[in-house]
Write a protein that holds these residues in place. Structure first.
Motif, mmCIF file in Angstrom:
data_model
loop_
_atom_site.group_PDB
_atom_site.id
_atom_site.type_symbol
_atom_site.label_atom_id
_atom_site.label_comp_id
_atom_site.label_asym_id
_atom_site.label_seq_id
_atom_site.Cartn_x
_atom_site.Cartn_y
_atom_site.Cartn_z
ATOM 1 N N GLU A 93 0.801 -1.228 0.000
ATOM 2 C CA GLU A 93 0.000 0.000 0.000
ATOM 3 C C GLU A 93 0.836 1.282 0.000
ATOM 4 N N PHE A 94 2.139 1.162 -0.092
ATOM 5 C CA PHE A 94 2.992 2.321 0.165
ATOM 6 C C PHE A 94 3.850 2.760 -1.019
ATOM 7 N N ALA A 130 3.468 4.578 8.841
ATOM 8 C CA ALA A 130 2.375 4.085 7.995
ATOM 9 C C ALA A 130 2.232 2.571 8.131
ATOM 10 N N GLY A 131 3.356 1.875 8.209
ATOM 11 C CA GLY A 131 3.312 0.423 8.372
ATOM 12 C C GLY A 131 2.684 0.017 9.690
ATOM 13 N N ARG A 133 0.508 1.788 11.433
ATOM 14 C CA ARG A 133 -0.937 2.085 11.344
ATOM 15 C C ARG A 133 -1.652 0.988 10.555
ATOM 16 N N ASP A 134 -1.051 0.562 9.448
ATOM 17 C CA ASP A 134 -1.648 -0.478 8.621
ATOM 18 C C ASP A 134 -1.738 -1.794 9.391
ATOM 19 N N ARG A 137 -4.535 -2.017 11.878
ATOM 20 C CA ARG A 137 -5.876 -2.252 11.321
ATOM 21 C C ARG A 137 -6.185 -3.747 11.242
ATOM 22 N N HIS A 138 -5.141 -4.580 11.240
ATOM 23 C CA HIS A 138 -5.318 -6.034 11.159
ATOM 24 C C HIS A 138 -5.265 -6.689 12.536
#
Length: 144
Positions: A93-94, A130-131, A133-134, A137-138
C-alpha cells in the motif's frame, strides 16, 4: 517449538552488544542510526528476534487457517549485503512513499537498502509510521 510456531522468536540477547558486533563500520553506524530512528518513531524498546533481527513492538495474529503466533511489528537487520527493514504486513500500500524513499529494493515485507546515505530517512520514518498504522488495522500492536 511446535510445527506451527514461527522459527524467529524473541530472545534475551542484548541489542547494544549485537549492534556493537556488526563488523563493517558503515553498516554498524547505519544500524545504530536505524536503532535511534526506530526508537524515536515507534516509542518502543528494541528486542532481538532470533540471532539478527531487531524488532520494535509486537503483534499476535490469527489466520483463517487457525495458525496463530506472535511477531515483531517492525524492525530491521544489518545483513552483510544490505540493511533489511521489515514493515508488517508488507509494502503493497505504500508505493507513493517508496517512490520518494531513494535507492532500494523490496520483497513482500522486506525493504533492502545498501546504506542509509542512499535513502531519505525522513521518508523512512513516514513509512515506519504508515506500516504500524496499517498493521494495527489487522491486529493490535503492543509495545516491547
Amino acid at each position: 517449538m511446535s510445527p506451527r510456531e514461527n522459527k524467529t522468536q524473541p530472545t534475551e540477547h542484548s541489542v547494544a552488544e549485537f549492534l556493537a558486533g556488526v563488523e563493517h563500520p558503515v553498516r554498524r553506524a547505519d544500524a545504530q542510526a536505524l536503532d535511534t530512528l526506530f526508537r524515536a518513531v515507534t516509542g518502543f524498546n528494541p528486542v532481538m528476534w532470533g540471532d539478527s533481527i531487531i524488532g520494535y513492538g509486537r503483534y499476535h495474529y490469527t489466520y483463517k487457517t487457525g495458525r496463530e503466533g506472535d511477531f515483531l511489528a517492525t524492525g530491521f537487520s544489518p545483513r552483510k549485503s544490505s540493511l533489511s527493514i521489515y514493515i508488517m504486513p508488507g509494502y503493497g500500500e505504500f508505493q507513493g512513499l517508496l517512490d520518494r524513499l531513494g535507492k532500494h529494493k523490496t520483497g513482500r515485507a522486506c525493504l533492502y537498502v545498501n546504506k542509509l546515505a542512499d535513502i531519505d530517512t525522513d521518508v523512512l520514518a513516514e513509512l515506519i509510521r504508515a506500516g504500524l498504522r496499517d498493521l494495527a488495522r489487522h491486529w493490535p500492536v503492543e509495545p516491547t
